[in-house]
Write an enzyme that holds these catalytic residues in place. Structure first.
Site, PDB file in Angstrom:
ATOM      1  N   SER A  29      -0.456  -2.908  -2.616  1.00 24.39           N
ATOM      2  CA  SER A  29       0.004  -2.183  -1.440  1.00 24.39           C
ATOM      3  C   SER A  29      -0.082  -3.083  -0.214  1.00 24.39           C
ATOM      4  O   SER A  29      -0.175  -4.310  -0.349  1.00 24.39           O
ATOM      5  CB  SER A  29      -0.824  -0.908  -1.263  1.00 24.39           C
ATOM      6  OG  SER A  29      -0.224  -0.049  -0.326  1.00 24.39           O
ATOM      7  N   ASN A  30      -0.017  -2.524   0.979  1.00 26.02           N
ATOM      8  CA  ASN A  30      -0.099  -3.319   2.211  1.00 26.02           C
ATOM      9  C   ASN A  30      -0.840  -2.531   3.282  1.00 26.02           C
ATOM     10  O   ASN A  30      -1.303  -1.415   3.040  1.00 26.02           O
ATOM     11  CB  ASN A  30       1.313  -3.718   2.670  1.00 26.02           C
ATOM     12  CG  ASN A  30       2.163  -2.504   2.986  1.00 26.02           C
ATOM     13  OD1 ASN A  30       1.889  -1.764   3.919  1.00 26.02           O
ATOM     14  ND2 ASN A  30       3.193  -2.267   2.178  1.00 26.02           N
TER      15      ASN A  30
END
Ligand code: C5P
Length: 224
Positions: A29-30
Site C-alpha cells: 500500500s502507500n
C-alpha cells in the site's frame, strides 16, 4: 451553502490508498490517508451535489450525506467507479491508486524460507484514464498528480493522456503538501492551458477551490 451549479449534480470522488494483497494477511500500500478526497466529498455534499465517495481502507469517518463505497484493491475501486461511469457528471480522482499489484495472490500465508524473495508485480488498470476514454459531453474529470519534479509539465502530460479537464498537481517532497498533512500547496493545470499556482492552504480550502473550478466548467454547459 448550496451552489446552484453543483446542486443535484452527480459527483464521484475516489479517496485514499488501495491495498494490494500478497496473501491472506499481507498487502502492499502507500501513505495516503484519504484526507483530500474526504474533504472534496464533504464540500461537494455541502454544496448540494449527490456524492458517491469510493474510498480505500482508512480511519476517516463516513461524511454525512455522502454514499460511501468502501473498497480495498485498485481493481475493486476500478469496478466501483466504472459501474457509475454513465451516472456521474463529475469525477474527481483523489485516490492514490497502486500502480502495481502482486502478479499472484497466494491463498495461504507465505512462509519464510530463503534469504531472498522476489516479488513479481503487474500493472493495475488506470481508473481515471478509463473514465477519460468513455467521457461523454458535459462530464468533468479531475485528476491529481503527486510529483517530485517538473510539476506543471508532468501534470499537463497526464491531463492529456487521461483526457481530463483539470489536474491538481502537488510537490510531495514539500513537508506541507501531500500525504497525511492537513495542508496542501497545489498548482492547477486547466485543459485550455491556464495554470494557477495556489498558495499554501488547508485541504478543506483546496477542496472548495477545486469545486469552484468544477462549477465553472459545469456552468459553461447546459444542464441535463
Ligand atoms: O498517473 P498517475 O498515477 O500519476 O495519475 C494520478 C491520477 O490518476 C490521480 O488522480 C489518481 O487518482 C488517478 N489514478 C487512477 N487510477 C490509477 C492510477 C492513478 O485513477 N490506476
Amino acid at each position: 451553502a448550496v451552489d446552484p451549479t453543483l446542486a443535484g449534480r452527480r459527483v464521484l470522488v475516489t479517496a485514499g490508498a488501495t491495498r494490494e494483497a500478497l496473501d491472506p494477511v499481507r498487502f502492499l500500500s502507500n501513505r495516503s490517508t484519504g484526507k483530500m478526497g474526504y474533504a472534496l466529498a464533504r464540500e461537494a455534499a455541502r454544496r448540494g451535489a449527490q456524492v458517491v465517495l469510493v474510498a480505500g481502507p482508512g480511519n476517516l469517518p463516513d461524511p454525512e450525506g455522502v454514499e460511501v463505497v468502501h473498497v480495498e484493491s485498485a481493481r475493486d475501486m476500478h469496478a466501483a467507479v466504472l459501474a457509475r461511469a454513465g451516472w456521474l457528471d463529475v469525477a474527481i480522482g483523489a485516490a492514490a491508486v497502486a500502480d502495481y499489484r502482486p502478479a499472484v495472490f497466494q491463498p495461504h500465508k507465505i512462509k519464510k524460507g530463503e534469504d531472498r524473495l522476489v516479488l513479481e508485480l503487474v500493472r493495475n488498470p488506470d481508473i481515471l484514464a478509463d473514465l477519460g476514454r468513455q467521457k461523454r459531453p458535459g462530464q468533468v474529470l479531475v485528476g491529481f498528480a503527486a510529483e517530485t519534479a517538473d510539476l506543471a509539465e508532468y501534470a499537463r502530460r497526464k491531463l492529456e493522456e487521461k483526457n481530463l479537464d483539470l489536474i491538481v498537481a502537488n510537490d510531495v517532497t514539500q513537508p506541507d503538501a501531500g500525504f497525511a498533512v492537513d495542508t496542501n500547496r497545489a498548482v492547477l493545470v486547466h485543459r485550455d492551458g491556464r495554470q494557477e499556482d495556489l498558495p499554501l492552504m488547508s485541504k478543506d480550502a483546496l477542496a472548495a477551490a477545486i469545486l469552484d473550478r468544477v462549477a465553472a466548467l459545469l456552468g459553461r454547459r447546459d444542464p441535463e
